[in-house]
Design a protein around this motif. Sequence first.
Motif, PDB file in Angstrom:
ATOM      1  N   GLY A  11       1.068  -1.576   0.214  1.00  0.00           N
ATOM      2  CA  GLY A  11       0.531   0.123   0.325  1.00  0.00           C
ATOM      3  C   GLY A  11       0.788   1.072  -0.305  1.00  0.00           C
ATOM      4  N   GLU A  12       2.480   1.504   0.853  1.00  0.00           N
ATOM      5  CA  GLU A  12       3.046   2.106   0.330  1.00  0.00           C
ATOM      6  C   GLU A  12       3.402   2.405  -1.000  1.00  0.00           C
ATOM      7  N   GLY A  13       3.276   1.932  -2.106  1.00  0.00           N
ATOM      8  CA  GLY A  13       4.421   1.425  -3.372  1.00  0.00           C
ATOM      9  C   GLY A  13       5.087   1.276  -3.108  1.00  0.00           C
ATOM     10  N   ASN A  14       6.332   1.949  -4.336  1.00  0.00           N
ATOM     11  CA  ASN A  14       7.187   1.724  -4.933  1.00  0.00           C
ATOM     12  C   ASN A  14       8.558   1.588  -4.201  1.00  0.00           C
ATOM     13  N   ALA A  15       8.113   2.431  -3.465  1.00  0.00           N
ATOM     14  CA  ALA A  15       9.044   2.819  -2.752  1.00  0.00           C
ATOM     15  C   ALA A  15       9.892   1.121  -1.709  1.00  0.00           C
ATOM     16  N   THR A  16       8.927   0.885  -1.418  1.00  0.00           N
ATOM     17  CA  THR A  16       8.948   0.132  -0.639  1.00  0.00           C
ATOM     18  C   THR A  16       9.114  -1.401  -1.163  1.00  0.00           C
TER      19      THR A  16
ATOM     20  N   PRO B 212      12.079  -3.452  -2.399  1.00  0.00           N
ATOM     21  CA  PRO B 212      12.973  -4.337  -1.544  1.00  0.00           C
ATOM     22  C   PRO B 212      12.712  -4.825  -0.047  1.00  0.00           C
ATOM     23  N   GLU B 213      12.091  -3.555   0.568  1.00  0.00           N
ATOM     24  CA  GLU B 213      11.541  -4.595   1.756  1.00  0.00           C
ATOM     25  C   GLU B 213      10.518  -6.185   1.626  1.00  0.00           C
ATOM     26  N   ARG B 214       9.099  -5.733   0.486  1.00  0.00           N
ATOM     27  CA  ARG B 214       8.699  -6.467   0.103  1.00  0.00           C
ATOM     28  C   ARG B 214       9.168  -7.841  -0.476  1.00  0.00           C
ATOM     29  N   ARG B 215      10.311  -7.461  -1.908  1.00  0.00           N
ATOM     30  CA  ARG B 215      11.391  -8.512  -2.057  1.00  0.00           C
ATOM     31  C   ARG B 215      11.729  -9.235  -0.555  1.00  0.00           C
ATOM     32  N   GLN B 216      12.650  -8.617  -0.383  1.00  0.00           N
ATOM     33  CA  GLN B 216      13.218  -8.902   1.042  1.00  0.00           C
ATOM     34  C   GLN B 216      12.554 -10.022   2.269  1.00  0.00           C
ATOM     35  N   LEU B 217      11.074  -9.511   2.316  1.00  0.00           N
ATOM     36  CA  LEU B 217      10.064 -10.401   3.003  1.00  0.00           C
ATOM     37  C   LEU B 217       9.432 -11.823   2.123  1.00  0.00           C
TER      38      LEU B 217
END
Length: 161
Positions: free
Chosen positions: A75-80, A82-87
């Motif tokens: 929901g926070e957009g493309n800036a996240t 890297p965190e989504r990929r890591q998760l």
Amino acid sequence: MASHLTISEVAERTGLTAHTLRYYERAGLIAPVHRAPGGQRRYAASDMEWIGFLLRLRETRMPIGQMQAFARLRGEGNATVPERRQLLEQHLADVLAMIESMQRSAGALQDKIAHYRALETRSLAAVPPPPERKPRASSLPQTSRPRPLPAGPGQTARNRR
């Protein structure tokens, strides 16, 4: 697919209940769904794609807290990204470890089943055939010689021979 589906149509297509879909929205797993003028939820194709991905996460046993964190980052957009990929990479590592563990367990079950089949085969081969049934002594006739006939008129047992 219709451009906007009702909650009952989405429930039917996904296998989730309407109650679960409403819970997913309250829990933040699904962004607030567009509403019709009467207040009924209307799910778009993009909602269906996201629900499909959530079902994959659930199927791989991702804990709800991690699913919520992923949805929040999304929901926070493309800036996240890297965190989504890591998760997702961490979750994939957990899933692969679980698969490996399950494969070892399945192998142990297969070995045990083979062991029991071998025991059954050996025990069936080791069991001698049942002996022929011989009549019991009590069922044999008690006399082996014929009984003498009673004497007729004018005869004695001796002169009947």
